[in-house]
Scaffold this motif. Sequence first.
Motif, PDB file in Angstrom:
ATOM      1  N   ASP A 192       0.809  -1.221   0.000  1.00  0.00           N
ATOM      2  CA  ASP A 192       0.000   0.000   0.000  1.00  0.00           C
ATOM      3  C   ASP A 192       0.843   1.272   0.000  1.00  0.00           C
ATOM      4  O   ASP A 192       0.498   2.257  -0.665  1.00  0.00           O
ATOM      5  CB  ASP A 192      -0.928   0.025   1.221  1.00  0.00           C
ATOM      6  CG  ASP A 192      -1.981  -1.067   1.188  1.00  0.00           C
ATOM      7  OD1 ASP A 192      -2.046  -1.798   0.181  1.00  0.00           O
ATOM      8  OD2 ASP A 192      -2.723  -1.198   2.177  1.00  0.00           O
ATOM      9  N   ASP A 193       1.940   1.275   0.755  1.00  0.00           N
ATOM     10  CA  ASP A 193       2.704   2.518   0.895  1.00  0.00           C
ATOM     11  C   ASP A 193       3.465   2.897  -0.371  1.00  0.00           C
ATOM     12  O   ASP A 193       3.966   4.020  -0.476  1.00  0.00           O
ATOM     13  CB  ASP A 193       3.649   2.446   2.102  1.00  0.00           C
ATOM     14  CG  ASP A 193       4.647   1.312   2.018  1.00  0.00           C
ATOM     15  OD1 ASP A 193       4.501   0.423   1.154  1.00  0.00           O
ATOM     16  OD2 ASP A 193       5.590   1.292   2.836  1.00  0.00           O
ATOM     17  N   VAL A 194       3.576   1.975  -1.344  1.00  0.00           N
ATOM     18  CA  VAL A 194       4.211   2.316  -2.620  1.00  0.00           C
ATOM     19  C   VAL A 194       3.211   2.281  -3.770  1.00  0.00           C
ATOM     20  O   VAL A 194       3.594   2.439  -4.938  1.00  0.00           O
ATOM     21  CB  VAL A 194       5.413   1.395  -2.923  1.00  0.00           C
ATOM     22  CG1 VAL A 194       6.511   1.597  -1.888  1.00  0.00           C
ATOM     23  CG2 VAL A 194       4.997  -0.066  -2.992  1.00  0.00           C
ATOM     24  N   VAL A 195       1.931   2.079  -3.460  1.00  0.00           N
ATOM     25  CA  VAL A 195       0.878   2.053  -4.482  1.00  0.00           C
ATOM     26  C   VAL A 195      -0.064   3.241  -4.331  1.00  0.00           C
ATOM     27  O   VAL A 195      -0.483   3.838  -5.323  1.00  0.00           O
ATOM     28  CB  VAL A 195       0.077   0.728  -4.398  1.00  0.00           C
ATOM     29  CG1 VAL A 195      -1.194   0.787  -5.247  1.00  0.00           C
ATOM     30  CG2 VAL A 195       0.947  -0.447  -4.839  1.00  0.00           C
ATOM     31  N   ASP A 196      -0.378   3.594  -3.107  1.00  0.00           N
ATOM     32  CA  ASP A 196      -1.357   4.639  -2.836  1.00  0.00           C
ATOM     33  C   ASP A 196      -0.689   6.010  -2.908  1.00  0.00           C
ATOM     34  O   ASP A 196       0.103   6.390  -2.035  1.00  0.00           O
ATOM     35  CB  ASP A 196      -1.968   4.422  -1.453  1.00  0.00           C
ATOM     36  CG  ASP A 196      -3.122   5.360  -1.167  1.00  0.00           C
ATOM     37  OD1 ASP A 196      -3.330   6.324  -1.933  1.00  0.00           O
ATOM     38  OD2 ASP A 196      -3.828   5.121  -0.171  1.00  0.00           O
ATOM     39  N   MET A 197      -1.013   6.776  -3.946  1.00  0.00           N
ATOM     40  CA  MET A 197      -0.404   8.090  -4.130  1.00  0.00           C
ATOM     41  C   MET A 197      -0.741   9.053  -3.007  1.00  0.00           C
ATOM     42  O   MET A 197      -0.053  10.079  -2.844  1.00  0.00           O
ATOM     43  CB  MET A 197      -0.858   8.696  -5.464  1.00  0.00           C
ATOM     44  CG  MET A 197      -0.350   7.964  -6.685  1.00  0.00           C
ATOM     45  SD  MET A 197      -1.033   8.677  -8.207  1.00  0.00           S
ATOM     46  CE  MET A 197      -0.219   7.673  -9.446  1.00  0.00           C
ATOM     47  N   GLU A 198      -1.798   8.755  -2.240  1.00  0.00           N
ATOM     48  CA  GLU A 198      -2.168   9.617  -1.125  1.00  0.00           C
ATOM     49  C   GLU A 198      -1.444   9.254   0.159  1.00  0.00           C
ATOM     50  O   GLU A 198      -1.615   9.916   1.181  1.00  0.00           O
ATOM     51  CB  GLU A 198      -3.686   9.556  -0.920  1.00  0.00           C
ATOM     52  CG  GLU A 198      -4.451  10.128  -2.110  1.00  0.00           C
ATOM     53  CD  GLU A 198      -5.948  10.098  -1.928  1.00  0.00           C
ATOM     54  OE1 GLU A 198      -6.589  11.137  -2.194  1.00  0.00           O
ATOM     55  OE2 GLU A 198      -6.486   9.040  -1.541  1.00  0.00           O
ATOM     56  N   PHE A 199      -0.620   8.214   0.113  1.00  0.00           N
ATOM     57  CA  PHE A 199       0.190   7.834   1.267  1.00  0.00           C
ATOM     58  C   PHE A 199       1.294   8.873   1.445  1.00  0.00           C
ATOM     59  O   PHE A 199       1.961   9.273   0.485  1.00  0.00           O
ATOM     60  CB  PHE A 199       0.801   6.448   1.046  1.00  0.00           C
ATOM     61  CG  PHE A 199       1.160   5.711   2.295  1.00  0.00           C
ATOM     62  CD1 PHE A 199       0.324   4.713   2.799  1.00  0.00           C
ATOM     63  CD2 PHE A 199       2.321   6.000   2.999  1.00  0.00           C
ATOM     64  CE1 PHE A 199       0.634   4.023   3.952  1.00  0.00           C
ATOM     65  CE2 PHE A 199       2.644   5.324   4.158  1.00  0.00           C
ATOM     66  CZ  PHE A 199       1.805   4.328   4.639  1.00  0.00           C
ATOM     67  N   GLU A 200       1.488   9.310   2.671  1.00  0.00           N
ATOM     68  CA  GLU A 200       2.485  10.351   2.938  1.00  0.00           C
ATOM     69  C   GLU A 200       3.868   9.928   2.446  1.00  0.00           C
ATOM     70  O   GLU A 200       4.357   8.848   2.761  1.00  0.00           O
ATOM     71  CB  GLU A 200       2.536  10.627   4.447  1.00  0.00           C
ATOM     72  CG  GLU A 200       3.421  11.774   4.847  1.00  0.00           C
ATOM     73  CD  GLU A 200       3.361  12.057   6.342  1.00  0.00           C
ATOM     74  OE1 GLU A 200       4.164  12.888   6.803  1.00  0.00           O
ATOM     75  OE2 GLU A 200       2.516  11.448   7.028  1.00  0.00           O
ATOM     76  N   GLY A 201       4.478  10.777   1.614  1.00  0.00           N
ATOM     77  CA  GLY A 201       5.816  10.487   1.097  1.00  0.00           C
ATOM     78  C   GLY A 201       5.837   9.420   0.017  1.00  0.00           C
ATOM     79  O   GLY A 201       6.857   8.743  -0.167  1.00  0.00           O
ATOM     80  N   TRP A 202       4.734   9.297  -0.755  1.00  0.00           N
ATOM     81  CA  TRP A 202       4.638   8.216  -1.740  1.00  0.00           C
ATOM     82  C   TRP A 202       5.777   8.251  -2.756  1.00  0.00           C
ATOM     83  O   TRP A 202       6.416   7.230  -3.024  1.00  0.00           O
ATOM     84  CB  TRP A 202       3.292   8.286  -2.467  1.00  0.00           C
ATOM     85  CG  TRP A 202       3.168   7.249  -3.559  1.00  0.00           C
ATOM     86  CD1 TRP A 202       2.908   5.926  -3.404  1.00  0.00           C
ATOM     87  CD2 TRP A 202       3.307   7.464  -4.961  1.00  0.00           C
ATOM     88  NE1 TRP A 202       2.877   5.295  -4.619  1.00  0.00           N
ATOM     89  CE2 TRP A 202       3.120   6.221  -5.603  1.00  0.00           C
ATOM     90  CE3 TRP A 202       3.573   8.599  -5.753  1.00  0.00           C
ATOM     91  CZ2 TRP A 202       3.189   6.076  -6.992  1.00  0.00           C
ATOM     92  CZ3 TRP A 202       3.636   8.448  -7.129  1.00  0.00           C
ATOM     93  CH2 TRP A 202       3.448   7.204  -7.738  1.00  0.00           C
TER      94      TRP A 202
END
Length: 468
Positions: A192-202
């Motif tokens: 998720d943290d490298v797929v979701d562009m809305e994840f902080e610091g993607w």
Amino acid sequence: MSDLLFPAEPGQRAIARELYELARDQPLISPHGHVDPAVLADDEPFPDPARLLIVPDHYLTRMLLSQGIPPARLGVPTRDGEPTETDGRAIWRLFAAHWHLFRGTPSRLWLERTFETVFGVTTRLTPETADEVYDAIAARLTESAFRPRALFERFNIEVLATTESPLDDLAAHAKLAADGWGGRVITTFRPDDVVDMEFEGWAQRVARLGEVAGEDTATYKGYLAALRSRREAFIAAGATSSDHGHPTARTLDLAPAEAARLFARGLRGEADAADAEAFRAHMLVEFARMSIEDGLVLQLHPGAVRNHNRWLHGAHGRDVGGDIPQATEYLHALTPLLDAYGNDPRLRVVVYTLDEYTFTRELAPIAGGYAAIYLGAPWWFLDSPEVLRRFREAVTESAGFYNTAGFVDDTRAFCSIPVRHDVARRVDAGFLARLVAEHRLPFDEAAETIVDLAYRLPKRVFRLGDEQ
């Protein structure tokens, strides 16, 4: 034997007892959870009772927050380093003073059963007995029999899956393998943290993904190659599944050029919320393609509005109780994926929900009509005895038992794992007992089914045994 959670009607209760006896001592298969693998890799004694049982459990801390008790007073770390309570006994006393808030909740059931069955403490927790209970558990934690690996053996856990980001170096799993624990504690690929562009610091995380995988993630082609490379590393560390916690269940099968354009907008910081949703949706189909190639079971956990309590997120960060479920649509959302691969038996997609109203209307019929889809157990806000019962009632008529994936404990609380599985086995015994009592299922078939639900089915669905 306790009749906890068995039917009140005497005839059904007697049948439930017999069925439960068949499932009670089956090994635990835990194919989806969030225990820190370092706990078992290091095998250090657990900290004091408060830091073991209260501080990391957002079920508990969010309830006290709802009554005006800030998480810092319960020892929950802050993002900015502001001081929090560090005295375990003080935390425990504060929690005990508010124990009445948990009357009738699953949290109380989990915790009381953990006190009794794991630590042998039968004293009822009250403000007056807080120190007595604390001291009894603290004394147990000094014993070698209560070290993590010793408890793992005592809990009869056959397989425990943890959950890691593609950016994780999997060092804890490497240590477990070197110690001879490989195959018993396995990892799960959670991108998720490298797929979701809305994840902080993607964008920075995508760059780091390229460094870890040795690929050029400034391009979409290199990004996909990096994800495939990390999946291979996770499979080498024992992974049999991936896990995807998207806000919705939406899927899209975009042309490579369009996906590349979305990806580039994200890296430039130009993507809006619609772009982020479209990219997540497309990547679910992309991951389905990868799963057909490498065999990882794809788990989809949609429906959570992450960090809805903005003050809590700002003060304490992610995964501390600030998320809220939302209504989730599956039929149209999953159609692009189902059109592409829903009938391919090489693909296994285990779908969960936080919206139990979708069980009957959408999820059970989908699982009952597509080879690739299985239903995951109720999780998180739904992992209660009442919803576990309603789940069986809602899905069995359309999906049966064998399009479900067995039970998952989905917990960070290591000591609650056997308790959660025991509750699920008791609930299933009660449900099957009713079918037997109503002459809808012969006892011998119910007996086979309860063992399948407890043990054989999760092993097969999550590809954890020889029969896959």
